[in-house]
Design a protein around this motif. Structure first.
Motif, PDB file in Angstrom:
ATOM      1  N   ARG A 155       0.811  -1.212   0.000  1.00  0.00           N
ATOM      2  CA  ARG A 155       0.000   0.000   0.000  1.00  0.00           C
ATOM      3  C   ARG A 155       0.850   1.270   0.000  1.00  0.00           C
ATOM      4  NH1 ARG A 155      -5.132  -1.856   1.669  1.00  0.00           N
ATOM      5  NH2 ARG A 155      -5.785   0.119   2.608  1.00  0.00           N
TER       6      ARG A 155
ATOM      7  N   LYS B 247       0.788   4.409  -6.199  1.00  0.00           N
ATOM      8  CA  LYS B 247       0.652   4.367  -4.743  1.00  0.00           C
ATOM      9  C   LYS B 247       1.646   5.336  -4.106  1.00  0.00           C
ATOM     10  CE  LYS B 247      -0.512  -0.553  -5.176  1.00  0.00           C
ATOM     11  NZ  LYS B 247      -0.159  -1.951  -4.782  1.00  0.00           N
TER      12      LYS B 247
ATOM     13  N   THR C 162      -7.742   2.995  -2.066  1.00  0.00           N
ATOM     14  CA  THR C 162      -8.431   3.643  -3.186  1.00  0.00           C
ATOM     15  C   THR C 162      -8.415   5.156  -3.030  1.00  0.00           C
ATOM     16  OG1 THR C 162     -10.520   3.292  -2.011  1.00  0.00           O
ATOM     17  CG2 THR C 162      -9.925   1.681  -3.719  1.00  0.00           C
ATOM     18  N   SER C 163      -8.556   5.643  -1.804  1.00  0.00           N
ATOM     19  CA  SER C 163      -8.530   7.082  -1.555  1.00  0.00           C
ATOM     20  C   SER C 163      -7.129   7.638  -1.774  1.00  0.00           C
ATOM     21  CB  SER C 163      -8.999   7.388  -0.136  1.00  0.00           C
ATOM     22  OG  SER C 163     -10.355   7.049   0.026  1.00  0.00           O
TER      23      SER C 163
ATOM     24  N   GLU D 237      -6.424   7.635  -5.631  1.00  0.00           N
ATOM     25  CA  GLU D 237      -7.192   8.633  -6.377  1.00  0.00           C
ATOM     26  C   GLU D 237      -6.720  10.046  -6.049  1.00  0.00           C
ATOM     27  OE1 GLU D 237     -10.158   9.923  -9.152  1.00  0.00           O
ATOM     28  OE2 GLU D 237      -8.881   8.166  -8.843  1.00  0.00           O
TER      29      GLU D 237
END
Length: 258
Positions: free
Chosen positions: A52, A96, A203-204, A207
């Motif tokens: 992540r 990422k 995802t946040s 984005e």
């Protein structure tokens, strides 16, 4: 064949991939084979849902002396698919969060790669430099665009045209780094920040990063390609040959006739 398996260390834990430059005997100078390993690590992190966030770090005494000159001269980046360009494209488009921890000298690509990282923490011994002109070359990693955008043209011109080192306090003032800490604390701080990011919704994070970088993405890719073409051409020209010959002969280059 030289075993480089320990020159780049890759470790993943708790959602964080840590990539460590580990060639201390050569001041973490980077070879073509090491660029391949760096590019492979980023590609793996991109496609691994368990990763992540990524941390790129060196040692508390040295981040990177830039390209390994001997290897660089033997294996010049002659095509867009050269390992260094593959690494830079992967870094610039990585979706990422990427954190860098920088202590000691960060020369050439050791500095320009930071322009593509999201967070950069530096030891108070960090010294940044982009001495491309001094080698008869031009900037890479889209630094001719990103450095001016980040630092403002006058300071970017000073850094790129003179190629002289600047220290952590100046880098902080320019916006190149986020925070200065004692060298022994820099890698640990980068890990703590990465763990904070890894605990957030991926995802946040992705984005938000995409939206922040969207306006520059096309220009970065275009400038990186243009720089790469110029870089390859200039490697074959007299100024670069004189610069690298002087480096290998441990003398000051003479550009008076060039």
């Amino acid at each position: 064949m030289t075993d480089i398996s320990n020159d780049i260390l890759v470790h993943t834990d708790s959602g964080v991939m840590t990539i460590t430059l580990n060639r201390l005997a050569r001041k973490n100078s980077i070879t073509a084979a090491m660029y391949d390993l760096l590019a492979d690590a980023l590609d793996s992190a991109n496609h691994d849902v368990a990763v992540r966030a990524v941390v790129i770090q060196g040692h508390e005494t040295i981040f990177s002396a830039g390209n390994d000159i001997g290897d660089f001269l033997n294996k010049p980046p002659a095509t867009p698919d050269a390992p260094v360009f593959r690494f830079l494209r992967g870094l610039s488009s990585f979706p990422k969060p990427i954190i860098a921890s920088v202590c000691g000298p960060a020369v050439g690509i050791g500095t320009t790669m930071l322009l593509h990282c999201d967070l950069v923490y530096a030891g108070d011994n960090a010294a940044f430099s982009m001495p491309f002109v001094n080698l008869g070359l031009c900037p890479e990693a889209a630094s001719s665009f990103l450095a001016a955008q980040l630092m403002g043209y006058p300071r970017a011109a000073e850094a790129l045209l003179l190629g002289e080192p600047f220290m952590a306090e100046t880098a902080l003032d320019m916006g190149l780094i986020n925070r200065i800490v004692p060298p022994a604390e820099a890698n640990a701080l980068a890990q703590r920040q990465a763990l904070k990011l890894a605990a957030k919704p991926i995802t946040s994070l992705m984005e938000t990063k995409r939206l922040m970088k969207k306006g520059n993405a096309g220009m970065v890719a275009e400038r990186m390609a243009e720089e790469g073409a110029s870089f390859g051409r200039m490697l074959q020209e007299p100024a670069a040959r004189e610069a690298f010959t002087a480096f290998m002969e441990k003398r000051k280059p003479d550009f008076s006739a060039l």
